[in-house]
Design a protein around this motif. Structure first.
Motif, PDB file in Angstrom:
ATOM      1  N   MET A  77       0.827  -1.207   0.000  1.00 11.51           N
ATOM      2  CA  MET A  77       0.000   0.000   0.000  1.00 11.51           C
ATOM      3  C   MET A  77       0.863   1.260   0.000  1.00 11.51           C
ATOM      4  O   MET A  77       0.502   2.270  -0.611  1.00 11.51           O
ATOM      5  CB  MET A  77      -0.927   0.000   1.223  1.00 11.51           C
ATOM      6  N   GLU A  78       1.993   1.199   0.654  1.00 12.20           N
ATOM      7  CA  GLU A  78       2.896   2.351   0.643  1.00 12.20           C
ATOM      8  C   GLU A  78       3.488   2.552  -0.745  1.00 12.20           C
ATOM      9  O   GLU A  78       3.671   3.692  -1.190  1.00 12.20           O
ATOM     10  CB  GLU A  78       4.009   2.135   1.672  1.00 12.20           C
ATOM     11  N   TYR A  79       3.765   1.459  -1.449  1.00 11.10           N
ATOM     12  CA  TYR A  79       4.270   1.575  -2.814  1.00 11.10           C
ATOM     13  C   TYR A  79       3.218   2.201  -3.726  1.00 11.10           C
ATOM     14  O   TYR A  79       3.530   3.026  -4.597  1.00 11.10           O
ATOM     15  CB  TYR A  79       4.666   0.195  -3.325  1.00 11.10           C
ATOM     16  N   LEU A  80       1.947   1.827  -3.524  1.00 13.25           N
ATOM     17  CA  LEU A  80       0.863   2.378  -4.336  1.00 13.25           C
ATOM     18  C   LEU A  80       0.427   3.759  -3.868  1.00 13.25           C
ATOM     19  O   LEU A  80      -0.397   4.400  -4.548  1.00 13.25           O
ATOM     20  CB  LEU A  80      -0.343   1.432  -4.309  1.00 13.25           C
ATOM     21  N   ASN A  81       0.949   4.210  -2.722  1.00 11.25           N
ATOM     22  CA  ASN A  81       0.596   5.523  -2.163  1.00 11.25           C
ATOM     23  C   ASN A  81      -0.910   5.595  -1.853  1.00 11.25           C
ATOM     24  O   ASN A  81      -1.581   6.587  -2.148  1.00 11.25           O
ATOM     25  CB  ASN A  81       0.998   6.641  -3.127  1.00 11.25           C
ATOM     26  N   ILE A  82      -1.423   4.532  -1.251  1.00 10.24           N
ATOM     27  CA  ILE A  82      -2.826   4.501  -0.840  1.00 10.24           C
ATOM     28  C   ILE A  82      -2.874   4.711   0.666  1.00 10.24           C
ATOM     29  O   ILE A  82      -2.366   3.880   1.430  1.00 10.24           O
ATOM     30  CB  ILE A  82      -3.485   3.172  -1.221  1.00 10.24           C
ATOM     31  N   PRO A  83      -3.459   5.775   1.154  1.00 11.43           N
ATOM     32  CA  PRO A  83      -3.438   6.070   2.599  1.00 11.43           C
ATOM     33  C   PRO A  83      -4.360   5.135   3.371  1.00 11.43           C
ATOM     34  O   PRO A  83      -5.259   4.510   2.799  1.00 11.43           O
ATOM     35  CB  PRO A  83      -3.942   7.517   2.643  1.00 11.43           C
TER      36      PRO A  83
END
Length: 263
Positions: A77-83
């Motif tokens: 999720m951090e790689y996809l920048n999804i909070p």
């Protein structure tokens, strides 16, 4: 109705247009030298690349490039920048855990880790040799399928080929296409006398001459036309039919004979 007339007299007139670079004839004037460029309005962000299935493709690419180890859900999720709290987090979680043939992601339920699932569970030379030793058939493996989980398969296959551990079919440009298992102990040296006699046989280049040479040695050529011999038929010809089947033969003396009335 007097207020309508007042408004129509004061407010219905169209405002004068703002000055523009267009002339009265409709032609656009040339901008003056040194004038700042005109900045037009830009469209708003359309959300391209933010669809949940598009992001699932990004997850597959992320795990394929880092397929050597497991990754946590938060790392992805951090790689996809999804909070945190985003609706797509749970959607992606369900898609990544889907149990279907098209899902290329492995899931470890112990501590929620994910890893790329290649087409074949073969990632090095030892696993490839083990696969060939345990398989029940002699079918080869496609290099493109092995490359999905084994990035250095082309170089490693060449090393195994030099050691006679595998048999490789290559394209015209030398790129390996298919690989089979091989047992070096079965590759025995050939008798030099036999090899010399084998290579001393001259095969005619002309197909007609080759066919004549085979026929001269009482051998059948592959180009010889097949002659189909009809099998003999021993069937008896049927004679002409003599009326129908006679019945009630035991009453011939009692019944009246009407055979003379036939036309």
């Amino acid at each position: 109705m007097s207020f309508l007339k007042a408004n129509s007299a004061t407010g219905m007139n169209a405002p004068s247009p703002t000055p523009s670079s267009s002339s009265a004839s409709g032609k656009r004037k040339r901008p003056t030298d040194g004038a700042p460029p005109v900045v037009y309005s830009q469209p708003q962000d359309t959300g391209t690349g933010e669809h949940v299935f598009t992001r699932l493709t990004y997850v597959n690419d992320f795990l394929r490039e880092r397929k050597e180890k497991w990754h946590t859900f938060d790392d992805i999720m951090e790689y996809l920048n999804i909070p945190p709290g985003h609706i797509q987090r749970e959607q992606l979680r369900q898609l990544m855990r889907a149990d279907n043939a098209g899902n290329r992601i492995s899931w470890d339920s112990t501590n929620e880790r994910y890893k790329y699932k290649s087409k074949l569970s073969i990632h090095d030379r030892a696993q490839l040799k083990g696969h060939f030793q345990t398989q029940k058939s002699a079918m080869g493996l496609q290099i493109k399928d092995l490359k999905d989980g084994w990035s250095t398969v082309a170089d490693d296959i060449t090393k195994m080929e030099n050691k006679k551990e595998v048999l490789v079919r290559r394209a015209k440009d030398g790129v390996p296409k298919t690989v089979w298992g091989n047992d070096p102990s079965l590759m025995l040296p050939m008798d030099p006398v036999f090899a010399k006699a084998w290579h001393s046989v001259q095969v005619p280049d002309n197909p007609d001459e080759l066919r004549k040479a085979l026929l001269a040695n009482k051998l059948t050529a592959a180009t010889q036309a097949k002659v189909i011999v009809a099998a003999p038929t021993n069937k008896k010809k049927k004679g002409p039919r003599r009326g129908g089947k006679q019945t009630n033969t035991h009453m011939i003396g009692i019944l009246k004979d009407f055979s003379g009335m036939r036309k």
